[in-house]
Design a protein around this motif. Structure first.
Motif, mmCIF file in Angstrom:
data_model
loop_
_atom_site.group_PDB
_atom_site.id
_atom_site.type_symbol
_atom_site.label_atom_id
_atom_site.label_comp_id
_atom_site.label_asym_id
_atom_site.label_seq_id
_atom_site.Cartn_x
_atom_site.Cartn_y
_atom_site.Cartn_z
ATOM 1 N N ALA A 241 0.721 -1.106 0.091
ATOM 2 C CA ALA A 241 0.041 0.232 0.027
ATOM 3 C C ALA A 241 0.768 1.397 0.004
ATOM 4 O O ALA A 241 0.328 2.554 0.352
ATOM 5 N N ALA A 242 2.143 1.121 -0.555
ATOM 6 C CA ALA A 242 2.850 2.366 -0.539
ATOM 7 C C ALA A 242 2.382 3.227 -1.559
ATOM 8 O O ALA A 242 2.781 4.589 -1.394
ATOM 9 N N GLY A 243 1.320 3.037 -2.547
ATOM 10 C CA GLY A 243 0.827 3.965 -3.290
ATOM 11 C C GLY A 243 -0.442 4.494 -2.690
ATOM 12 O O GLY A 243 -1.158 5.177 -3.488
ATOM 13 N N GLY A 244 -0.811 4.181 -1.657
ATOM 14 C CA GLY A 244 -1.926 4.488 -0.963
ATOM 15 C C GLY A 244 -3.411 3.791 -1.493
ATOM 16 O O GLY A 244 -3.390 2.729 -2.373
ATOM 17 N N SER A 245 -4.538 4.173 -1.041
ATOM 18 C CA SER A 245 -5.719 3.268 -1.483
ATOM 19 C C SER A 245 -6.930 4.477 -1.479
ATOM 20 O O SER A 245 -7.131 5.433 -0.709
ATOM 21 N N GLU A 246 -7.774 4.109 -2.552
ATOM 22 C CA GLU A 246 -8.943 5.144 -2.711
ATOM 23 C C GLU A 246 -10.111 4.963 -1.457
ATOM 24 O O GLU A 246 -10.842 5.810 -1.247
ATOM 25 N N LEU A 247 -9.721 3.690 -0.827
ATOM 26 C CA LEU A 247 -10.741 3.796 0.288
ATOM 27 C C LEU A 247 -10.378 4.818 1.272
ATOM 28 O O LEU A 247 -11.349 5.242 2.155
ATOM 29 N N SER A 248 -9.014 5.059 1.406
ATOM 30 C CA SER A 248 -8.669 6.239 2.500
ATOM 31 C C SER A 248 -9.005 7.308 1.831
ATOM 32 O O SER A 248 -9.153 8.500 2.558
ATOM 33 N N ASP A 249 -8.941 7.728 0.546
ATOM 34 C CA ASP A 249 -9.401 8.965 -0.210
ATOM 35 C C ASP A 249 -10.826 9.279 0.233
ATOM 36 O O ASP A 249 -11.127 10.509 0.726
ATOM 37 N N ILE A 250 -11.858 8.217 0.370
ATOM 38 C CA ILE A 250 -13.005 8.489 0.598
ATOM 39 C C ILE A 250 -13.193 8.384 2.204
ATOM 40 O O ILE A 250 -14.274 9.107 2.791
ATOM 41 N N GLY A 251 -12.443 7.893 2.976
ATOM 42 C CA GLY A 251 -12.683 7.701 4.474
ATOM 43 C C GLY A 251 -12.070 8.768 5.077
ATOM 44 O O GLY A 251 -12.140 8.858 6.422
ATOM 45 N N SER A 252 -10.885 9.152 4.786
ATOM 46 C CA SER A 252 -9.961 10.266 5.482
ATOM 47 C C SER A 252 -10.814 11.651 5.904
ATOM 48 O O SER A 252 -10.641 12.234 6.943
ATOM 49 N N ASP A 253 -11.883 11.875 5.416
ATOM 50 C CA ASP A 253 -12.681 13.160 5.933
ATOM 51 C C ASP A 253 -13.649 12.457 7.166
ATOM 52 O O ASP A 253 -14.141 13.327 7.526
ATOM 53 N N THR A 254 -13.875 11.279 7.192
ATOM 54 C CA THR A 254 -14.878 10.803 8.157
ATOM 55 C C THR A 254 -14.387 10.222 9.255
ATOM 56 O O THR A 254 -15.092 9.569 10.288
ATOM 57 N N THR A 255 -13.140 9.866 9.367
ATOM 58 C CA THR A 255 -12.273 9.465 10.559
ATOM 59 C C THR A 255 -11.058 10.276 10.909
ATOM 60 O O THR A 255 -10.176 10.677 9.960
ATOM 61 N N SER A 256 -10.551 10.209 12.226
ATOM 62 C CA SER A 256 -9.602 10.916 12.815
ATOM 63 C C SER A 256 -8.354 9.965 12.523
ATOM 64 O O SER A 256 -7.030 10.468 13.285
ATOM 65 N N GLU A 257 -8.455 8.590 12.358
ATOM 66 C CA GLU A 257 -7.309 7.633 12.113
ATOM 67 C C GLU A 257 -6.177 8.238 11.607
ATOM 68 O O GLU A 257 -6.121 8.595 10.112
ATOM 69 N N PRO A 258 -5.079 8.590 12.135
ATOM 70 C CA PRO A 258 -3.726 8.907 11.253
ATOM 71 C C PRO A 258 -3.307 8.422 10.278
ATOM 72 O O PRO A 258 -2.981 8.842 9.360
ATOM 73 N N LEU A 259 -3.346 7.197 10.397
ATOM 74 C CA LEU A 259 -2.970 6.055 9.176
ATOM 75 C C LEU A 259 -3.888 6.103 8.052
ATOM 76 O O LEU A 259 -3.188 6.292 6.766
ATOM 77 N N VAL A 260 -4.769 6.253 8.235
ATOM 78 C CA VAL A 260 -6.059 6.630 7.086
ATOM 79 C C VAL A 260 -5.675 7.730 6.354
ATOM 80 O O VAL A 260 -5.754 7.623 5.046
ATOM 81 N N LYS A 261 -5.407 8.803 6.902
ATOM 82 C CA LYS A 261 -5.008 10.035 6.443
ATOM 83 C C LYS A 261 -3.586 9.974 5.575
ATOM 84 O O LYS A 261 -3.524 10.683 4.537
ATOM 85 N N ASP A 262 -2.628 9.058 6.071
ATOM 86 C CA ASP A 262 -1.723 8.868 5.343
ATOM 87 C C ASP A 262 -1.695 7.993 4.202
ATOM 88 O O ASP A 262 -1.039 8.236 3.146
ATOM 89 N N LEU A 263 -2.771 7.106 4.067
ATOM 90 C CA LEU A 263 -2.993 6.351 3.046
ATOM 91 C C LEU A 263 -3.819 6.819 1.915
ATOM 92 O O LEU A 263 -4.161 6.459 0.846
ATOM 93 N N LYS A 264 -4.321 8.256 1.919
ATOM 94 C CA LYS A 264 -4.736 8.891 0.685
ATOM 95 C C LYS A 264 -3.597 8.557 -0.451
ATOM 96 O O LYS A 264 -2.448 8.763 -0.068
ATOM 97 N N THR A 265 -4.117 8.393 -1.447
ATOM 98 C CA THR A 265 -3.308 8.072 -2.681
ATOM 99 C C THR A 265 -2.192 9.207 -2.883
ATOM 100 O O THR A 265 -1.224 9.077 -3.080
#
Length: 291
Positions: A149-173
């Motif tokens: 997942a070094a290139g990120g995930s689109e699941l994080s793209d849509i989820g980063s605005d609804t969660t405060s989880e720091p890793l999810v924000k890092d995983l935005k593509t």
């Protein structure tokens, strides 16, 4: 002549001792929602039963799989210092965000000075120094990435605005791809193993995916954002095997090679606590080559 023979024998014995003391280790670096105990290299809860064969002298390199890559990265460096310095060498296997973590480590710290450690960790996962000498970077034979997942995930793209989880924000593509120089691996090869067993919500992920990571990320494909890549004969350009360009002309990061491609679409993202999914393919490769 006698003195020269004694010197030669002494050097030979020193050489044999050095060779005998060299040990190979296999490090397993978890992804998101890490379940193992940080600092306990025998804690394989994230992966499956600890008794399962998974490479020579296997060690679980645990981090929390929740906080940011940068804040948790020290745990990875501690493990690499412990087992991959001095005469010792490491094979490294990763899953999902563990690939992100390892690539980040190599790019940012793989050229730094590291004190040689004794491979005897304390309760916090930190090893003692050997003779006080240092080396540049770590002794790593290769990295094998299950659904990297070094290139990120689109699941994080849509989820980063609804969660405060720091890793999810890092995983935005766009964030993951801009965070460090993915081409800088210190000449260590990253062998990529993308899974292709998607599901109903896979429309969020471009091209082929394993329900969490699309081929553009798990295949080590470069670029500022993700793109649609598929298996041969599918409705989008092919993710090619090896390190060469893909069918649409896109390229992979330096020292990244696709070693397995899930053309039968039978491996998903998840271990299910038993070394399953795409992890099972990497484990098989590790057992056969990490010795």
């Amino acid at each position: 002549m006698t003195r020269l023979i004694r010197i030669a024998l002494t050097l030979l014995l020193l050489s044999i001792t050095t060779i005998a003391s060299a040990t190979n280790y296999t490090l397993w670096i978890n992804g998101r929602n890490g379940k193992g105990t940080a600092g306990d290299y025998a804690s394989f809860t994230y992966w499956g039963p600890a008794a399962t064969a998974a490479g020579v002298n296997k060690k679980a390199v645990n981090w929390d799989g929740y906080n940011s890559i940068s804040s948790q990265n020290g745990k990875i460096r501690d493990a690499l210092d412990c087992f991959c310095t001095g005469p010792n060498w490491c094979y490294v296997a990763t899953h999902s965000a563990g690939d992100f973590m390892m690539a980040y480590t190599m790019a940012n710290y793989g050229g730094s000075s590291r004190l040689k450690k004794n491979a005897s960790p304390g309760s916090g996962g930190v090893c003692g120094n050997t003779d006080g000498s240092s080396q540049v970077g770590w002794n790593i034979k290769w990295v094998r990435a299950a659904s990297g997942a070094a290139g990120g995930s689109e699941l994080s793209d849509i989820g980063s605005d609804t969660t405060s989880e720091p890793l999810v924000k890092d995983l935005k593509t766009t964030t993951a791809r801009a965070m460090f120089n993915h081409n800088e691996t210190r000449n260590v090869w990253f062998y990529m193993y993308p899974g292709g067993k998607g599901t109903l919500y896979s429309f969020v992920l471009p091209g082929q995916d394993d329900q969490a990571i699309a081929y553009h990320s798990s295949g080590g494909v470069s670029g500022a954002a993700g793109q649609a890549l598929c298996n041969p004969g599918d409705s989008c350009p092919e993710l090619t095997m090896g390190s060469g360009a893909n069918a649409n002309g896109s390229t992979k990061w330096s020292y990244h090679s696709v070693e397995f491609r899930d053309t039968k679409e039978q491996y998903d993202h998840y271990s299910n606590g038993n070394w399953q999914g795409i992890i099972s393919v990497v484990r098989g490769a590790v057992v056969n080559s990490a010795r």
